[in-house]
Write a protein that holds these residues in place. Structure first.
Motif, mmCIF file in Angstrom:
data_model
loop_
_atom_site.group_PDB
_atom_site.id
_atom_site.type_symbol
_atom_site.label_atom_id
_atom_site.label_comp_id
_atom_site.label_asym_id
_atom_site.label_seq_id
_atom_site.Cartn_x
_atom_site.Cartn_y
_atom_site.Cartn_z
ATOM 1 N N GLY B 244 1.216 -1.075 -0.639
ATOM 2 C CA GLY B 244 -0.034 -0.193 -0.049
ATOM 3 C C GLY B 244 1.092 0.557 -0.012
ATOM 4 N N VAL B 245 0.776 1.760 -0.666
ATOM 5 C CA VAL B 245 1.197 2.907 -0.644
ATOM 6 C C VAL B 245 0.060 4.530 -0.164
ATOM 7 N N SER B 246 1.141 5.316 0.045
ATOM 8 C CA SER B 246 -0.310 6.650 0.231
ATOM 9 C C SER B 246 -0.872 7.598 -1.269
ATOM 10 N N ARG B 247 -1.997 8.235 -0.742
ATOM 11 C CA ARG B 247 -2.747 8.786 -2.130
ATOM 12 C C ARG B 247 -1.369 9.572 -3.224
ATOM 13 N N TYR B 248 -0.873 10.424 -1.592
ATOM 14 C CA TYR B 248 -0.143 11.600 -1.424
ATOM 15 C C TYR B 248 1.238 11.096 -2.580
ATOM 16 N N THR B 249 1.265 10.062 -2.124
ATOM 17 C CA THR B 249 2.191 9.676 -3.871
ATOM 18 C C THR B 249 1.938 9.633 -4.872
ATOM 19 N N SER B 250 1.200 8.187 -4.781
ATOM 20 C CA SER B 250 0.335 7.638 -6.262
ATOM 21 C C SER B 250 0.276 8.834 -6.893
ATOM 22 N N ALA B 251 -0.735 10.142 -6.747
ATOM 23 C CA ALA B 251 -1.074 11.465 -7.223
ATOM 24 C C ALA B 251 0.261 12.442 -7.663
ATOM 25 N N ALA B 252 1.081 11.902 -7.225
ATOM 26 C CA ALA B 252 2.552 13.020 -7.432
ATOM 27 C C ALA B 252 3.492 12.150 -8.413
ATOM 28 N N ARG B 253 2.989 11.091 -8.450
ATOM 29 C CA ARG B 253 3.117 10.000 -9.455
ATOM 30 C C ARG B 253 2.858 10.502 -10.571
ATOM 31 N N GLU B 254 1.955 10.055 -10.944
ATOM 32 C CA GLU B 254 1.005 10.723 -11.392
ATOM 33 C C GLU B 254 1.164 12.369 -12.437
ATOM 34 N N ALA B 255 1.331 12.801 -11.444
ATOM 35 C CA ALA B 255 1.167 14.323 -11.622
ATOM 36 C C ALA B 255 2.542 14.350 -12.689
ATOM 37 N N LYS B 256 3.390 13.926 -11.467
ATOM 38 C CA LYS B 256 4.946 13.577 -12.602
ATOM 39 C C LYS B 256 4.761 13.351 -14.018
ATOM 40 N N LYS B 257 4.241 12.220 -14.338
ATOM 41 C CA LYS B 257 4.077 12.176 -16.081
ATOM 42 C C LYS B 257 3.753 12.774 -17.146
ATOM 43 N N LYS B 258 2.905 14.015 -16.143
ATOM 44 C CA LYS B 258 2.202 14.528 -16.699
ATOM 45 C C LYS B 258 2.783 16.535 -16.871
ATOM 46 N N GLY B 259 4.235 16.660 -16.382
ATOM 47 C CA GLY B 259 4.798 17.796 -15.884
ATOM 48 C C GLY B 259 4.157 18.161 -14.834
ATOM 49 N N LEU B 260 3.700 17.790 -13.602
ATOM 50 C CA LEU B 260 2.714 18.316 -12.925
ATOM 51 C C LEU B 260 3.184 18.045 -10.999
ATOM 52 N N TRP B 261 4.518 17.344 -12.030
ATOM 53 C CA TRP B 261 5.107 17.868 -10.050
ATOM 54 C C TRP B 261 6.613 17.682 -10.323
ATOM 55 N N LYS B 262 7.509 19.196 -9.561
ATOM 56 C CA LYS B 262 8.606 19.086 -10.369
ATOM 57 C C LYS B 262 9.590 18.684 -9.750
ATOM 58 N N LYS B 263 8.934 17.881 -8.180
ATOM 59 C CA LYS B 263 11.090 17.341 -8.128
ATOM 60 C C LYS B 263 10.667 16.551 -7.352
ATOM 61 N N GLU B 264 12.242 16.046 -7.390
ATOM 62 C CA GLU B 264 12.727 14.589 -7.159
ATOM 63 C C GLU B 264 11.834 13.443 -6.864
ATOM 64 N N ARG B 265 12.100 14.240 -5.162
ATOM 65 C CA ARG B 265 11.344 13.133 -4.468
ATOM 66 C C ARG B 265 9.546 13.383 -4.099
ATOM 67 N N LEU B 266 9.295 11.951 -4.241
ATOM 68 C CA LEU B 266 7.539 12.395 -4.457
ATOM 69 C C LEU B 266 7.424 12.333 -2.650
ATOM 70 N N PRO B 267 6.349 13.039 -2.505
ATOM 71 C CA PRO B 267 6.056 12.990 -1.381
ATOM 72 C C PRO B 267 5.021 11.582 0.020
ATOM 73 N N VAL B 268 5.264 11.998 0.661
ATOM 74 C CA VAL B 268 4.581 10.399 1.366
ATOM 75 C C VAL B 268 3.427 11.258 2.738
#
Lengths: 264, 283, 258
Positions: B244-268
């Motif tokens: 299980g992962v946090s929803r923040y992580t999966s949302a950011a992972r998805e957002a990263k693909k669309k260029g909507l998450w700029k940071k290197e590391r994903l959030p928890v």
């Protein structure tokens, strides 16, 4: 099949008033989650839906049946109830027999029983385990057996009591899949849960109970957006809803899809 | 010297065919709060039993490797000695009620009676523990009359009151309402601050990230990943392995693909997610 | 839930007696009922000692209804056996082959006196003695902890067992299992109800053993107790007299019967 609850009060024999006037209607095919703190009356309410408890006053109708006029065994033809702990119901020597128990009790013809059991087992991914003794399976799979044994009863309404407790992500996804299939078949699903993210992702309507009363009742987005009111019953909005609020998004978001859309 | 040391631990239950723990090694420092995550069947509960001495002293079975707590080896100790230093609370709270007591207060005192704490000290310790976990108002209730979540708090308090050096918790909040669960994480964090070493199996990723020092991800009896919460819980490997992962992580992972998450590391955590997404929105 | 023979929490002189005093008094009353001459001694002790004590302990109505419930099945079988199957004697009435005899009925009544005595004394004891106080007393008297624990939890476990049984009943009725109706329907319902209960209880025993072990149950340390069990010199003397009386009664009982 419609569920109609009117001014339902319930007091336990020891004098504890657990439900203090609940009125609500669940339309056929709706997917409803009931949330609230420990002791809010969630399970007490759910147990009224298949007649395990009868109202102290007020009424509960399942379709045209008033629950006071039917035994639980009769109501089982209309309402399936998945209990929290599978070990409090499993007793057969193999999974198929266990899953057939409910439909056989309901008196379906042999051919229909077989068909229902097969479908329920496919839905819960139990195909390979038909001959296994339920007690040789892991707790997670025993949970799926309990789910299958209720789904196979082919009831228009299915209730789940805390389906995701103690389950890992893979099993939670399986359970979510089962619920979406039931929805596709047009069956009503009522779930009691503490798992608010699961609730946000799989249900369109949320009812929050607090101290035996309906605190909030509405669409998932409407209800889960009201952080202050939910806090009264120890419920926090889903993670992404909280994030949306923190970021100052205009609309309440509950799912990842909504969240990403509102970012773009 | 680490407070808890596992060295090449392999364990097979008497009735199972393959090992549940496989060549498992790790160290935990005194006062550290370590969360263990993993899918069903990863061996999390067995690991708890091993740390608490029940594997192999109670369950028997085949064991190799070493479990060491505070410099003592489990293999050279008896279970009765071991439990004086290591406390265990597990998932099903109902089965943790002793059955010999009438009230919650007496129930919590049960362990202290067993280890011979004098009466006045006992009362004080029970009161302190109950106020710590917020169950003071349940003191005179029968433990059987409580809800699952309340019983879990009683089970936790019953172990905390014994002041173990190492606290082992196996899904201690599974039946609690969400805010209640977060409170318990806070209590456990506080115990760690005061020097208690904690190993906690949990699914609630967001609270793990907020409260634990370190995360061990277990899969099929082996360590898949180990490190800080933000390293482990954001790893792609978790998703692939059914964690299980946090929803923040999966949302950011998805957002990263669309260029909507700029940071290197994903959030928890909520804070990390808010910080990262604010960058996007302000850009 | 106040199941049969369970502790009834009240403030009373009887409740506050030392459990050992009550254990010995229980034994004394039973010994007296079984050894003293006279056919109606059992009833006499119940009426003039046990129920007055229950009054002191404020549990008269609890004791009355529990004794009644427990003794009834015995009463029925004793009356059937001795009433109807008594060989020779004065018939009460005759209907076909049924011809209960007065002698049988009287014998049944005498036997019932003893059964009621034993039941009511045990029930009075468990209604007015906290199991945990009994556990401490047993341990002080040299009974091993594990045996004391088993005795006490057996007295205590009924409500939890009952709750589990009810949950299983609910779960199976929700699966369409008919549990009401004729004997055949009820008999068929037994397996789905009993199997989960038995398997669940076995699993429960293992987890419970782990849970109490984790709380230092076998730590080997000298145990202490949260509650104090007050004792008095008077009670100590009474206990000596009671022990002496029990032995005296047994000896007398043997002599009378020689």
């Amino acid at each position: 099949m419609k569920i109609a609850i009117d001014k339902l009060h319930f007091t336990y024999p020891i004098g504890l008033e657990a439900l203090k006037g609940i009125s609500l209607v669940v339309e056929p095919g709706e997917q409803v989650a009931i949330v609230g703190q420990n002791g809010a009356g969630k399970t007490t309410l759910a147990r009224h839906l298949n007649g395990l408890l009868k109202p102290t006053s007020g009424s509960v109708f399942i379709g045209d049946w008033e629950t006071t006029k039917f035994s639980t065994a009769k109501l089982a033809a209309r309402v399936g109830y998945v209990f929290q702990n599978p070990d409090e119901q499993l007793f057969s020597r193999d999974v198929v027999t266990e899953v057939s128990f409910g439909p056989r009790n309901l008196g379906y013809a042999k051919g229909k029983v077989d068909e229902l059991v097969e479908r329920a087992m496919a839905l819960t991914e139990l195909n390979g385990k038909a001959e296994a003794n339920p007690y040789d399976l892991s707790p997670a799979w025993r949970k799926m057996v309990a789910l299958a044994s209720i789904i196979a009863m082919d009831t228009p309404i299915v209730i789940f009591d805390e389906p995701t407790t103690g389950q890992d992500a893979v099993n939670v996804a399986r359970i979510a899949h089962v619920i979406s299939e039931l929805k596709r078949e047009g069956r009503t699903v009522v779930v009691i849960t503490h798992d608010i993210d699961f609730c946000a992702e799989n249900f369109e309507r949320v009812i929050a109970l607090s101290q035996g009363r309906v605190l909030l009742d509405g669409s998932t987005r409407e209800v889960l957006g009201q952080e202050d009111i939910l806090a009264q019953t120890y419920v926090e909005p889903p993670q992404l809803t909280r994030l949306g609020k923190r970021l100052g998004l205009k609309e309440t978001v509950t799912t990842q899809e909504e969240f990403i859309k509102s970012l773009a | 010297m680490a407070f808890v040391v596992l060295k090449n631990l392999t364990y097979l239950y008497p009735t199972s065919e393959k090992p549940v723990l496989r060549n498992l090694s790790f160290h935990i420092q005194e006062g550290e709060f370590v969360a263990v995550v993993g899918p069903n069947g990863a061996g999390k509960s067995t690991l708890c039993y091993a740390l608490a001495g029940f594997v192999p002293h109670f369950f028997k079975g085949e064991i190799s490797g070493e479990i060491e707590v505070n410099g003592r080896k489990s293999s050279e100790s008896t279970l009765d000695e071991w439990v004086l230093n290591v406390g265990l609370a597990f998932q099903n709270p109902f089965n943790q009620i002793s059955g010999a007591k009438y009230t919650v207060f007496e129930e919590i005192a049960f362990g202290l009676e067993n280890i011979g704490v004098p009466r006045e000290e006992m009362k004080k310790r029970v009161e302190d523990a109950m106020s710590l976990t917020g169950i003071g108002d349940l003191a005179d209730r029968s433990p059987y009359s409580l809800s699952g979540g309340q019983q879990q708090r009683v089970a936790l308090t019953s172990i905390l009151v014994m002041r173990p050096r190492l606290l082992v918790l196996d899904e201690p909040t599974s039946q609690m309402d969400p805010i209640g669960a977060r409170e318990v994480f806070g209590v456990v964090r506080k115990m760690a601050e005061e020097g208690m070493t904690v190993v906690m199996v949990e699914h609630k990723v967001e609270w793990i990230a907020n409260f634990a020092d370190r995360v061990i991800a277990l899969k099929e009896g082996q360590i898949l990943l180990e490190g800080s919460a933000s390293e482990v819980l954001t790893s792609e490997a978790l998703v692939e392995n059914g964690f299980g992962v946090s929803r923040y992580t999966s949302a950011a992972r998805e957002a990263k693909k669309k260029g909507l998450w700029k940071k290197e590391r994903l959030p928890v955590t909520l804070d990390e997610a808010a910080e990262g997404f604010n960058l996007t929105r302000n850009a | 839930m106040n199941a049969l023979g369970m502790y009834v929490a009240r403030e009373s002189g009887l409740h506050s007696l030392h459990p050992l005093t009550k254990v010995l008094l229980t034994l004394l009353f039973i010994t007296a009922g079984l050894t003293l001459p006279g056919n109606w001694t059992g009833y006499f002790i119940v009426a003039f000692i046990v129920f007055p004590l229950a009054f002191w302990g404020r549990v008269v109505s609890n004791l009355f209804s529990a004794t009644w419930k427990v003794s009834l099945p015995f009463a029925i079988s004793v009356i059937l056996i001795h009433g109807f199957f008594w060989g020779e004697g004065t018939p009460v009435f005759e209907v076909g082959i049924l011809s209960p005899k007065w002698e049988g009925a009287i014998f049944a009544a005498i036997s019932m006196g003893r059964i009621i005595l034993v039941m009511s004394v045990f029930l009075l004891f468990s209604m007015t003695t906290r199991p945990d106080a009994l556990m401490i007393t047993l341990k002080q008297a040299g009974v091993p902890s594990s045996i004391a624990y088993i005795i006490v939890t057996t007295l205590q476990i009924a409500p939890s067992f009952q709750r589990k049984a009810l949950t299983i009943l609910d779960a199976q009725r929700s699966r369409g299992l008919e549990t009401e109706g004729n004997l055949y329907i009820r008999a068929k319902a037994l397996i789905p109800l009993i199997l989960p209960l038995v398997l669940g209880s076995l699993m429960e025993v293992e987890e419970r053993a782990i849970a109490i072990e984790a709380r230092g149950f076998n730590s080997g340390k000298k145990e202490t107790s949260l509650i104090e069990i007050p004792d008095t010199p008077l009670q100590k003397n009474i206990r000596r007299i009671v022990i002496f009386s029990i032995f005296g009664l047994i000896v007398l009982g043997v002599l009378w019967r020689l």
